[in-house]
Enzyme design. Sequence first.
Site, mmCIF file in Angstrom:
data_model
loop_
_atom_site.group_PDB
_atom_site.id
_atom_site.type_symbol
_atom_site.label_atom_id
_atom_site.label_comp_id
_atom_site.label_asym_id
_atom_site.label_seq_id
_atom_site.Cartn_x
_atom_site.Cartn_y
_atom_site.Cartn_z
ATOM 1 N N HIS A 46 -0.078 -0.478 -13.682
ATOM 2 C CA HIS A 46 0.681 -1.700 -13.958
ATOM 3 C C HIS A 46 2.171 -1.336 -14.016
ATOM 4 O O HIS A 46 2.541 -0.365 -14.675
ATOM 5 C CB HIS A 46 0.226 -2.313 -15.285
ATOM 6 C CG HIS A 46 0.865 -3.644 -15.528
ATOM 7 N ND1 HIS A 46 0.426 -4.790 -14.894
ATOM 8 C CD2 HIS A 46 1.925 -4.006 -16.283
ATOM 9 C CE1 HIS A 46 1.201 -5.801 -15.255
ATOM 10 N NE2 HIS A 46 2.117 -5.352 -16.106
ATOM 11 N N GLU A 51 5.830 5.507 -10.188
ATOM 12 C CA GLU A 51 4.455 5.402 -9.676
ATOM 13 C C GLU A 51 4.154 6.534 -8.708
ATOM 14 O O GLU A 51 3.096 7.167 -8.795
ATOM 15 C CB GLU A 51 4.256 4.051 -8.982
ATOM 16 C CG GLU A 51 4.350 2.898 -9.950
ATOM 17 C CD GLU A 51 4.129 1.531 -9.314
ATOM 18 O OE1 GLU A 51 3.753 0.619 -10.040
ATOM 19 O OE2 GLU A 51 4.354 1.391 -8.097
ATOM 20 N N GLY A 105 0.784 -1.233 0.000
ATOM 21 C CA GLY A 105 0.000 0.000 0.000
ATOM 22 C C GLY A 105 0.813 1.280 0.000
ATOM 23 O O GLY A 105 0.312 2.331 0.390
HETATM 24 C C1 GRF Z 1 3.028 -1.496 -7.652
HETATM 25 O O1 GRF Z 1 4.251 -1.710 -8.280
HETATM 26 C C2 GRF Z 1 1.908 -1.540 -8.644
HETATM 27 O O2 GRF Z 1 2.253 -1.075 -9.902
HETATM 28 C C3 GRF Z 1 1.631 -3.009 -8.720
HETATM 29 O O3 GRF Z 1 1.765 -3.457 -7.395
HETATM 30 C C4 GRF Z 1 2.699 -2.636 -6.708
HETATM 31 C C5 GRF Z 1 2.037 -2.168 -5.446
HETATM 32 O O4 GRF Z 1 2.946 -1.568 -4.579
HETATM 33 N N1 GRF Z 1 0.419 -3.287 -9.402
HETATM 34 P P1 GRF Z 1 2.416 -0.922 -3.233
HETATM 35 O O5 GRF Z 1 1.541 -1.967 -2.533
HETATM 36 O O6 GRF Z 1 1.650 0.298 -3.575
HETATM 37 O O7 GRF Z 1 3.636 -0.615 -2.416
#
Ligand code: GRF
Length: 188
Positions: A104, A174, A12
């Site tokens: 993704h 991200e 998260g």
């Molecule tokens: C991220 O890399 C997202 O792209 C993928 O899962 C990961 C989640 O990371 N689908 P977090 O739980 O937000 O740290």
Amino acid sequence: MKRIVLFASGSGSNVENIANYFKDNPLVTITSVFTNKRDAKVIDRCNRLNISALYFNKESFSKSDCLLSILKGMDPDLIILAGFLLKIPKNFVTAFPNKIVNIHPALLPKYGGKGMYGMNVHNAVKNNNETETGITIHYVNENYDEGAIIHQAKTTVTKEDSPENIAEKVHALEYEYFPKVIDQILSN
Ligand code: GRF
């Protein structure tokens, strides 16, 4: 007021980053975070951030209308999948057209589809000697990782990069882009 609901299955860190991005914005609120993992770290983060976290089991998601009814009651403007690992059932896609957005950790259509999540993606990028990877933010349809692309961002992959380094680079993208893109969608 715009309402966001998030779905997450793991750590998260994206949920926390999105929550921090919107915390001083009086026009956007995070209604709730849903998780299918009883012991997901995202629940601790939500407790710390004072955000409601709701656990659901797979049956209430895919075999009944229970979760869908709760979600409809929340009347979200956007449903964000931030590291959510279950496939979204068709009745959810139909109920929320163009309102479910996923991130993704690769440049779709490369490295998408069933089984392509977390380190599996970064290991595959490494094994194929890719020179770049990145993130894809896209709408969700009935097939894994196939909805319309909203935004992509790239980073380089060097020979020296381990899958863990690649994961770090992708996470950085991200954190930088996901909240901004959500903000843009909400203001359109
Ligand atoms: C991220 O890399 C997202 O792209 C993928 O899962 C990961 C989640 O990371 N689908 P977090 O739980 O937000 O740290």
